[in-house]
Every structure is written in C-alpha cells, then in structure tokens.
Design a protein around this motif. Structure first.
Motif, PDB file in Angstrom:
ATOM      1  N   GLY A 189     -13.586  -8.228  -9.488  1.00  0.00           N
ATOM      2  CA  GLY A 189     -13.235  -8.923  -8.251  1.00  0.00           C
ATOM      3  C   GLY A 189     -11.745  -8.893  -7.969  1.00  0.00           C
ATOM      4  N   ASN A 190     -11.062  -7.875  -8.492  1.00  0.00           N
ATOM      5  CA  ASN A 190      -9.603  -7.843  -8.413  1.00  0.00           C
ATOM      6  C   ASN A 190      -9.056  -7.563  -7.025  1.00  0.00           C
ATOM      7  OD1 ASN A 190      -9.074  -8.549 -11.060  1.00  0.00           O
ATOM      8  ND2 ASN A 190      -9.132  -6.429 -11.793  1.00  0.00           N
ATOM      9  N   ARG A 191      -9.868  -7.018  -6.142  1.00  0.00           N
ATOM     10  CA  ARG A 191      -9.373  -6.834  -4.774  1.00  0.00           C
ATOM     11  C   ARG A 191      -9.089  -8.186  -4.131  1.00  0.00           C
ATOM     12  NH1 ARG A 191     -13.788  -3.191  -1.983  1.00  0.00           N
ATOM     13  NH2 ARG A 191     -15.085  -4.543  -3.275  1.00  0.00           N
ATOM     14  N   GLY A 192      -9.972  -9.158  -4.386  1.00  0.00           N
ATOM     15  CA  GLY A 192      -9.737 -10.502  -3.873  1.00  0.00           C
ATOM     16  C   GLY A 192      -8.560 -11.170  -4.563  1.00  0.00           C
ATOM     17  N   LEU A 193      -8.394 -10.888  -5.852  1.00  0.00           N
ATOM     18  CA  LEU A 193      -7.273 -11.452  -6.596  1.00  0.00           C
ATOM     19  C   LEU A 193      -5.953 -10.937  -6.030  1.00  0.00           C
ATOM     20  CD1 LEU A 193      -6.291 -13.140  -9.004  1.00  0.00           C
ATOM     21  CD2 LEU A 193      -6.565 -11.105 -10.441  1.00  0.00           C
ATOM     22  N   VAL A 194      -5.894  -9.667  -5.706  1.00  0.00           N
ATOM     23  CA  VAL A 194      -4.683  -9.081  -5.119  1.00  0.00           C
ATOM     24  C   VAL A 194      -4.341  -9.777  -3.810  1.00  0.00           C
ATOM     25  CG1 VAL A 194      -3.739  -7.010  -4.026  1.00  0.00           C
ATOM     26  CG2 VAL A 194      -4.900  -6.826  -6.225  1.00  0.00           C
ATOM     27  N   ARG A 195      -5.341  -9.946  -2.956  1.00  0.00           N
ATOM     28  CA  ARG A 195      -5.090 -10.580  -1.658  1.00  0.00           C
ATOM     29  C   ARG A 195      -4.543 -11.999  -1.841  1.00  0.00           C
ATOM     30  NH1 ARG A 195     -10.195  -8.092  -0.299  1.00  0.00           N
ATOM     31  NH2 ARG A 195     -11.262 -10.091  -0.591  1.00  0.00           N
ATOM     32  N   ALA A 196      -5.134 -12.740  -2.773  1.00  0.00           N
ATOM     33  CA  ALA A 196      -4.718 -14.124  -2.975  1.00  0.00           C
ATOM     34  C   ALA A 196      -3.317 -14.207  -3.569  1.00  0.00           C
ATOM     35  CB  ALA A 196      -5.719 -14.845  -3.875  1.00  0.00           C
ATOM     36  N   VAL A 197      -3.036 -13.427  -4.597  1.00  0.00           N
ATOM     37  CA  VAL A 197      -1.749 -13.501  -5.285  1.00  0.00           C
ATOM     38  C   VAL A 197      -0.605 -13.163  -4.336  1.00  0.00           C
ATOM     39  CG1 VAL A 197      -0.330 -12.414  -7.084  1.00  0.00           C
ATOM     40  CG2 VAL A 197      -2.676 -13.118  -7.594  1.00  0.00           C
ATOM     41  N   ARG A 198      -0.847 -12.231  -3.436  1.00  0.00           N
ATOM     42  CA  ARG A 198       0.208 -11.816  -2.505  1.00  0.00           C
ATOM     43  C   ARG A 198       0.599 -12.919  -1.517  1.00  0.00           C
ATOM     44  NH1 ARG A 198      -1.753  -5.526  -1.441  1.00  0.00           N
ATOM     45  NH2 ARG A 198      -0.750  -4.677  -3.330  1.00  0.00           N
ATOM     46  N   THR A 199      -0.237 -13.946  -1.383  1.00  0.00           N
ATOM     47  CA  THR A 199       0.092 -15.058  -0.484  1.00  0.00           C
ATOM     48  C   THR A 199       0.867 -16.162  -1.185  1.00  0.00           C
ATOM     49  OG1 THR A 199      -1.927 -16.361  -0.916  1.00  0.00           O
ATOM     50  CG2 THR A 199      -2.067 -14.608   0.755  1.00  0.00           C
TER      51      THR A 199
END
Length: 335
Positions: free
Chosen positions: A254-264
């Motif tokens: 699920g790292n695509r969602g993790l990337v989106r969240a961390v970038r915020t």
C-alpha cells in the motif's frame, strides 16, 4: 575436464551402475547398508546429479504449485513476475510450475485453493489460521510436500520455510528508526494484517528494539491497512491530525498511499518500509522514504523450487536452504 560420473560412484562404492541408479532415483530394492555406501561414495567423489538429464531419461515430470496472493502492484507483482520467468526456464528441466492466486488475507479463499491442488509439492503464502493448518495436514496425508513462502507457518507441519527472518527484519527497522529520530517522538506502525505471520513477526521485532533501546519514543497502536493504498493513506492522515509523527514503519504494502500521505506532512516523518518495488524505489530517490528493507524474491522462488525438488526426490535439503537474506537500501545506494 569433466566432473565425476556415476561410474566413479559405482567404482568407489563397489556396486553396479544399476545399483547406483536405484539409490539415486529412490527406486528401492537396495539394502540400507548399500544405500549408505553409495551415498558415501557420492560425497567422496563430489558427484553432482544432472537432474534435468535424469528427468528426461526417465521421463519424470515434476508438478509444483505456488499458492500466493493475487495482485498487480508492489511485492506481489514482483513475485508473480519472478514465477513467470522461472516457469519458462524450468519447463526445459521437466518441471511444471502452476501459480494459484488467492485473495489477500482471505483464509476461506486460501483454503479453497489448497483443496483443489494436484501436484507433487506446493509453496504456500497464506494467513496463519487453524483452517490452513488442517488443509496442509491433508496435503501431507495425500503425499504432497509443503513449504511456506515469505510468511512461515510453523504450526502447520510444513516441510520447510523459504523466506527471510522476519523478526530480524523488524529489529533492523527498529534500530534504524530509533537512531534516525534520535529516540524521541511518535512512531506509527502499519501492518497489512496481523493474521499474516510475516507482518506480526516484523512488528514484534520492531517493538522489541524500540522498547529495549529507544524508550524515549512513543509507539502508537499498530494499524492494519490491508495492503490497500487508500486505506494506508487514510491511516497516516488520521494519525497525523492530532499529533506530529516522528516516524512511520510500514510493514506491508500500500506504499502508493503512503507516499501521497507523507508528502503532505511537514516536517516529514522518517519513513521505513519493506520491499524494493518501483514505488518504494522512486520514493527513496525523491527523499520521501528513508530506508527500504528488501528480500530478493527471485532468490526465494529459486530456493523454493530447489527445496520442493529435493523433497520430492526424498532428499533432505540443507537447514538453511530456504533462508533469504535481507538487503538494505537508502537514497545513496539505490540504482
């Protein structure tokens, strides 16, 4: 110069070529004493069987199955790709590999897959549950050899495990996390499912090190993201709403969602994940992720096939034959 042959083995053991053939191919009809002599001669001469040639000569075809989760992204996609490559190569050695996909973390679907197998041996990547253990016992009773893959199933009676030491993987993540965040702040842990033994073992190892050496950190309750990108993103954003996150340890996919969240998030939390996929590789390059702990899945597939072949041939594989080592990647050593 050619290597030792069966003729050399026969001469050292002082038996006929036919007797050597019977022992090497487990045909029976040879006394235990003679079997021991032949095996000793094999060790003494260093003879290595050419299994492909042996299989062709006796028209032996191995039938192996891999019961693994379905998925077209992340680690599971890499696993399917590795199996597809090996399927083509192994056909030349009379080894037929069937891939049986299951719904991730769905015990009922995994049980159904195990009930419909027709093979000599099977590699299983499944949840740890009594129903799974029962099906593995039934496979054993029918003569099928069973190995667990990536996530061990030690209470199932499986013949062998192929994969990394997941407790060690979690401890490694804990060591780096504590040092990166300087033993302070809130740390969020996200598993795919705690019913998956690899995830629960990684979480165990991580907690052990954090509690032993980095008591200044606050470990938030472990969340379960079901390896779903949208769910993982939601977990991170909700956890960060009322507190600053110093670190995130993502155990599953699920790292695509993790990337989106961390970038915020600002400041950006130290983020450690598992498995080097296209998503985690790019996140390392961009500085979104700090560390990836990876297992070489192609090595895992090759080891699994080798062990299944050994077990089918009634040969005991080495104790460490299934151990897959861990590789650690950062922004500085990623290609």
């Amino acid at each position: 110069m050619s290597g030792p042959t069966v003729r050399d083995v026969a001469e050292v053991a002082q038996v006929s070529l036919a007797t050597v053939d019977r022992v090497l191919n487990n045909r029976g009809g040879v006394s235990a004493k003679v079997v021991d002599r032949v095996k000793a001669a094999v060790a003494q001469t260093g003879y290595v069987r050419n299994l492909a040639a042996a299989n062709l000569s006796r028209r032996r075809v191995y039938r192996f199955c891999f019961v693994i989760p379905s998925g077209d992204t992340g680690f599971i996609a890499l696993l399917h790709e590795a199996l597809a490559r090996e399927q083509q190569r192994l056909m030349e050695e009379q080894v037929l590999v069937q891939v049986v996909p299951t719904k991730p973390f769905d015990v009922e679907d995994q049980v159904a897959a195990l009930r419909n197998l027709e093979c000599d041996a099977v590699a299983v990547m499944a949840s740890e549950a009594p129903e799974i253990n029962e099906e593995i016992a039934a496979l054993h009773a029918s003569g099928v050899r069973v190995i667990s893959l990536v996530a061990d199933l030690p209470s199932s009676g499986r013949d062998a495990y192929v994969g990394p030491d997941n407790v060690m993987a979690g401890r490694t993540a804990g060591e780096f996390m504590g040092r990166f965040i300087k033993d302070q702040g809130n740390v969020l842990m996200i598993a795919g499912s705690l019913a998956a033994r690899d995830h629960s073992e990684r979480l165990l190892g991580f907690r052990m090190v954090m509690q032993e050496r980095f008591g200044g950190c606050t470990l938030l309750p472990a969340a379960q993201g079901a390896d779903n990108a949208e769910r993982v993103e939601q977990i991170v954003l909700e956890a960060a709403r009322d507190r600053r996150l110093a670190g995130i340890y993502a155990i599953g996919a699920g790292n695509r969602g993790l990337v989106r969240a961390v970038r915020t998030l600002a400041p950006r939390p130290t983020t450690i994940v598992h498995e080097l996929t296209p998503t985690s590789r790019e996140a390392l390059r961009s500085g979104t992720f700090d560390l990836v702990i990876d297992q070489d899945i192609l090595s895992g597939v090759i080891a699994a096939v080798k062990i299944m072949r050994d077990l089918t041939e009634a040969t005991t594989p080495p104790a460490d034959a299934g151990r897959i080592k861990l590789n650690i990647y950062s922004r500085e050593n990623i290609q």
